[in-house]
Design a protein around this motif. Sequence first.
Motif, mmCIF file in Angstrom:
data_model
loop_
_atom_site.group_PDB
_atom_site.id
_atom_site.type_symbol
_atom_site.label_atom_id
_atom_site.label_comp_id
_atom_site.label_asym_id
_atom_site.label_seq_id
_atom_site.Cartn_x
_atom_site.Cartn_y
_atom_site.Cartn_z
ATOM 1 N N GLY A 27 -68.338 7.098 -58.922
ATOM 2 C CA GLY A 27 -69.697 6.132 -59.483
ATOM 3 C C GLY A 27 -69.208 5.763 -60.915
ATOM 4 N N ASP A 28 -67.753 5.781 -61.400
ATOM 5 C CA ASP A 28 -67.542 5.488 -62.560
ATOM 6 C C ASP A 28 -66.330 4.308 -62.443
ATOM 7 O OD1 ASP A 28 -67.504 5.213 -65.300
ATOM 8 O OD2 ASP A 28 -66.864 7.275 -65.595
ATOM 9 N N LEU A 29 -66.118 3.796 -63.448
ATOM 10 C CA LEU A 29 -64.914 2.810 -63.659
ATOM 11 C C LEU A 29 -64.296 2.911 -64.927
ATOM 12 C CD1 LEU A 29 -65.785 0.155 -65.331
ATOM 13 C CD2 LEU A 29 -67.171 -0.312 -63.591
ATOM 14 N N ALA A 30 -63.156 2.515 -65.172
ATOM 15 C CA ALA A 30 -62.302 2.414 -66.087
ATOM 16 C C ALA A 30 -61.523 1.566 -66.517
ATOM 17 C CB ALA A 30 -61.664 3.893 -66.590
ATOM 18 N N VAL A 31 -61.022 0.846 -67.760
ATOM 19 C CA VAL A 31 -60.136 -0.168 -68.006
ATOM 20 C C VAL A 31 -59.142 0.149 -69.031
ATOM 21 C CG1 VAL A 31 -59.886 -2.419 -68.989
ATOM 22 C CG2 VAL A 31 -61.876 -2.001 -67.465
ATOM 23 N N SER A 32 -57.776 -0.004 -68.779
ATOM 24 C CA SER A 32 -56.718 -0.010 -69.709
ATOM 25 C C SER A 32 -55.984 -1.240 -70.306
ATOM 26 C CB SER A 32 -55.834 1.376 -69.150
ATOM 27 O OG SER A 32 -54.719 1.604 -70.139
ATOM 28 N N SER A 33 -55.792 -1.080 -71.488
ATOM 29 C CA SER A 33 -54.692 -2.039 -71.834
ATOM 30 C C SER A 33 -53.851 -1.627 -72.665
ATOM 31 C CB SER A 33 -55.765 -3.274 -72.577
ATOM 32 O OG SER A 33 -56.386 -2.535 -73.865
ATOM 33 N N ASP A 34 -53.748 -0.297 -72.795
ATOM 34 C CA ASP A 34 -52.728 0.575 -73.527
ATOM 35 C C ASP A 34 -51.954 1.210 -72.747
ATOM 36 O OD1 ASP A 34 -54.137 2.602 -72.671
ATOM 37 O OD2 ASP A 34 -55.115 3.272 -74.611
ATOM 38 N N GLY A 35 -51.638 1.403 -71.498
ATOM 39 C CA GLY A 35 -50.683 1.690 -70.853
ATOM 40 C C GLY A 35 -51.019 3.190 -70.328
ATOM 41 N N ALA A 36 -52.311 3.679 -70.408
ATOM 42 C CA ALA A 36 -52.741 4.786 -69.989
ATOM 43 C C ALA A 36 -52.763 4.941 -68.417
ATOM 44 C CB ALA A 36 -54.464 5.173 -70.521
ATOM 45 N N VAL A 37 -52.710 5.787 -67.883
ATOM 46 C CA VAL A 37 -52.893 6.161 -66.362
ATOM 47 C C VAL A 37 -54.309 6.447 -65.680
ATOM 48 C CG1 VAL A 37 -52.039 7.691 -64.501
ATOM 49 C CG2 VAL A 37 -50.358 7.083 -66.289
ATOM 50 N N LEU A 38 -54.845 5.643 -65.303
ATOM 51 C CA LEU A 38 -56.014 5.857 -64.636
ATOM 52 C C LEU A 38 -56.092 6.580 -63.362
ATOM 53 C CD1 LEU A 38 -57.283 2.109 -65.134
ATOM 54 C CD2 LEU A 38 -57.661 3.913 -66.623
ATOM 55 N N THR A 39 -56.783 7.647 -63.231
ATOM 56 C CA THR A 39 -56.826 8.609 -62.070
ATOM 57 C C THR A 39 -58.155 8.534 -61.483
ATOM 58 O OG1 THR A 39 -56.935 10.423 -63.397
ATOM 59 C CG2 THR A 39 -54.775 9.842 -63.042
ATOM 60 N N THR A 40 -57.993 8.913 -60.192
ATOM 61 C CA THR A 40 -59.430 9.244 -59.363
ATOM 62 C C THR A 40 -58.912 10.128 -58.305
ATOM 63 O OG1 THR A 40 -61.740 8.581 -58.733
ATOM 64 C CG2 THR A 40 -59.913 7.401 -58.062
ATOM 65 N N SER A 41 -59.911 11.003 -57.968
ATOM 66 C CA SER A 41 -59.603 11.867 -56.894
ATOM 67 C C SER A 41 -61.061 12.190 -56.137
ATOM 68 C CB SER A 41 -58.960 13.491 -57.357
ATOM 69 O OG SER A 41 -59.975 13.878 -58.052
#
Length: 173
Positions: A27-41
């Motif tokens: 139930g969440d979200l994230a945005v990256s503009s800096d090269g971070a790895v976005l993960t979810t399980s």
Amino acid sequence: MSHLTPSGDRPVSDRDDPPRRVKVGVGDLAVSSDGAVLTTSGLGSCVAIALVDPATEIRGLLHAMLPSADGDERRTPRPAKYVDSGLDTLVDELETSGASPGRLEARLVGGAEMLDLTAAVGPRNVERARESLAAAGIPLVASDVGDAVGRTVRFLPGGDLAVRAADGFERTL
């Protein structure tokens, strides 16, 4: 730029550092503009929608539980809980971060039928995701949906989406 190891005896470049990880909860979200790895399980009947603007490499990841907020005003404080309102919010946040909505590409993962008790939530999440992406004019370039297996995803810099299924199978979308 370089820095010393904890022992202080050899220089190490920043490119040796692993990329920062951002965990996206249910139930969440994230945005990256800096090269971070976005993960979810924990993607069972839930879906992950990964959006990238290939020109800027700005990426966003949504982990939605249910297909639609259905206009229930009580649900608006957590728009990412729902596929439709979560996608709208993710597109807005990507645009605020510098992505162009007209260049976004989508990848879709999850929507499994985990239990008979889920009232076909997984397939409904997938259907709603496809409808919402089409309505927003965002092409779906790859997907790994359905079956009866849970998944974990890592949204990598550059726009690749690494998917690991609970049965051990891995693929990159």
